[in-house]
Design a protein around this motif. Structure first.
Motif, PDB file in Angstrom:
ATOM      1  N   LEU A  90      81.135  12.955  91.788  1.00 20.69           N
ATOM      2  CA  LEU A  90      79.711  13.285  91.825  1.00 20.69           C
ATOM      3  C   LEU A  90      78.921  12.155  92.476  1.00 20.69           C
ATOM      4  N   ALA A  91      79.260  10.927  92.133  1.00 17.68           N
ATOM      5  CA  ALA A  91      78.590   9.777  92.759  1.00 17.68           C
ATOM      6  C   ALA A  91      78.849   9.766  94.263  1.00 17.68           C
ATOM      7  N   GLY A  92      80.080  10.054  94.660  1.00 16.26           N
ATOM      8  CA  GLY A  92      80.397  10.105  96.080  1.00 16.26           C
ATOM      9  C   GLY A  92      79.549  11.127  96.819  1.00 16.26           C
ATOM     10  N   PHE A  93      79.451  12.328  96.274  1.00 13.53           N
ATOM     11  CA  PHE A  93      78.630  13.365  96.904  1.00 13.53           C
ATOM     12  C   PHE A  93      77.153  12.957  96.925  1.00 13.53           C
ATOM     13  N   ALA A  94      76.671  12.405  95.803  1.00 12.27           N
ATOM     14  CA  ALA A  94      75.254  12.036  95.705  1.00 12.27           C
ATOM     15  C   ALA A  94      74.883  10.910  96.665  1.00 12.27           C
ATOM     16  N   LEU A  95      75.813   9.994  96.895  1.00 14.18           N
ATOM     17  CA  LEU A  95      75.538   8.849  97.770  1.00 14.18           C
ATOM     18  C   LEU A  95      75.881   9.122  99.229  1.00 14.18           C
ATOM     19  N   GLY A  96      76.353  10.320  99.513  1.00 12.04           N
ATOM     20  CA  GLY A  96      76.703  10.660 100.888  1.00 12.04           C
ATOM     21  C   GLY A  96      78.068  10.154 101.326  1.00 12.04           C
ATOM     22  N   VAL A  97      78.871   9.709 100.370  1.00 16.69           N
ATOM     23  CA  VAL A  97      80.232   9.258 100.665  1.00 16.69           C
ATOM     24  C   VAL A  97      81.156  10.447 100.372  1.00 16.69           C
ATOM     25  N   THR A  98      81.115  11.410 101.269  1.00 13.30           N
ATOM     26  CA  THR A  98      81.786  12.690 101.047  1.00 13.30           C
ATOM     27  C   THR A  98      83.278  12.532 100.802  1.00 13.30           C
ATOM     28  N   TRP A  99      83.919  11.615 101.523  1.00 11.98           N
ATOM     29  CA  TRP A  99      85.364  11.449 101.344  1.00 11.98           C
ATOM     30  C   TRP A  99      85.694  11.035  99.911  1.00 11.98           C
ATOM     31  N   LEU A 100      84.836  10.209  99.299  1.00 10.98           N
ATOM     32  CA  LEU A 100      85.055   9.793  97.912  1.00 10.98           C
ATOM     33  C   LEU A 100      84.872  10.971  96.969  1.00 10.98           C
ATOM     34  N   GLY A 101      83.839  11.769  97.205  1.00  9.45           N
ATOM     35  CA  GLY A 101      83.622  12.958  96.389  1.00  9.45           C
ATOM     36  C   GLY A 101      84.797  13.910  96.459  1.00  9.45           C
ATOM     37  N   LEU A 102      85.298  14.118  97.669  1.00  4.23           N
ATOM     38  CA  LEU A 102      86.439  15.024  97.849  1.00  4.23           C
ATOM     39  C   LEU A 102      87.719  14.455  97.240  1.00  4.23           C
ATOM     40  N   ALA A 103      87.961  13.165  97.432  1.00  2.00           N
ATOM     41  CA  ALA A 103      89.192  12.552  96.914  1.00  2.00           C
ATOM     42  C   ALA A 103      89.230  12.550  95.386  1.00  2.00           C
ATOM     43  N   ALA A 104      88.121  12.173  94.765  1.00  2.00           N
ATOM     44  CA  ALA A 104      88.081  12.137  93.301  1.00  2.00           C
ATOM     45  C   ALA A 104      88.189  13.550  92.724  1.00  2.00           C
ATOM     46  N   THR A 105      87.526  14.500  93.374  1.00  2.00           N
ATOM     47  CA  THR A 105      87.614  15.894  92.928  1.00  2.00           C
ATOM     48  C   THR A 105      89.030  16.421  93.084  1.00  2.00           C
ATOM     49  N   ALA A 106      89.677  16.085  94.185  1.00  2.00           N
ATOM     50  CA  ALA A 106      91.057  16.531  94.415  1.00  2.00           C
ATOM     51  C   ALA A 106      92.010  15.935  93.382  1.00  2.00           C
ATOM     52  N   ALA A 107      91.800  14.695  93.001  1.00  3.24           N
ATOM     53  CA  ALA A 107      92.654  14.074  91.974  1.00  3.24           C
ATOM     54  C   ALA A 107      92.483  14.792  90.632  1.00  3.24           C
ATOM     55  N   ALA A 108      91.244  15.084  90.269  1.00  2.00           N
ATOM     56  CA  ALA A 108      90.990  15.815  89.020  1.00  2.00           C
ATOM     57  C   ALA A 108      91.587  17.216  89.098  1.00  2.00           C
ATOM     58  N   LEU A 109      91.471  17.845  90.261  1.00  4.88           N
ATOM     59  CA  LEU A 109      92.052  19.179  90.458  1.00  4.88           C
ATOM     60  C   LEU A 109      93.564  19.146  90.284  1.00  4.88           C
TER      61      LEU A 109
END
Length: 135
Positions: A90-109
């Motif tokens: 969520l922090a990655g998406f909110a801060l515009g660091v899309t790769w971090l948002g996607l990577a953290a979400t993928a790990a949780a998935l």
């Protein structure tokens, strides 16, 4: 008091779908919902999460009483681990660091998928390792 093993697995299945949709759509709002669900599960146990409530009210009455139980602490710890990954995403998406948002979400998935499909809870296994190291 021990919990029905099917509840956390049901929650993991719903989480898998939610996180897959987050990855497909990039929806930070949906990830915020999942982060809240993890927070409620971590704070009050899996039965206090929205998916635990749904399992208890809509699913369990239709599938009958449980035949297996587990202690609530490992799934609760797993919810906290999910909360960390969803929060980072969520922090990655909110801060515009899309790769971090996607990577953290993928790990949780990945972790939710393993639990939902194979009954293998990574967070629960982490709990056991931490417990062995600290006692």
């Amino acid at each position: 008091m021990d919990i029905d093993v099917r509840g956390p697995r049901f929650g993991a299945a719903v989480t898998t779908v939610v996180l897959a949709v987050v990855l497909i759509t990039g929806s930070a709002w949906l990830l915020a919902w999942q982060t809240l669900a993890f927070a409620l599960g971590a704070a009050g146990g899996v039965g206090k999460s929205p998916y635990g409530w749904l399992f208890r009210k809509a699913v369990r009455p239709r599938i009958g009483p449980p035949s297996e139980f587990e202690p609530p602490e490992p799934p609760r710890f797993a919810q906290a681990v999910g909360l960390v990954f969803a929060g980072v995403g969520l922090a990655g998406f909110a801060l515009g660091v899309t790769w971090l948002g996607l990577a953290a979400t993928a790990a949780a998935l990945a972790a939710a998928f393993l639990n939902a499909v194979f009954g293998y809870c990574l967070g629960c296994e982490m709990y056991l390792v931490v417990r062995r190291l600290t006692t």
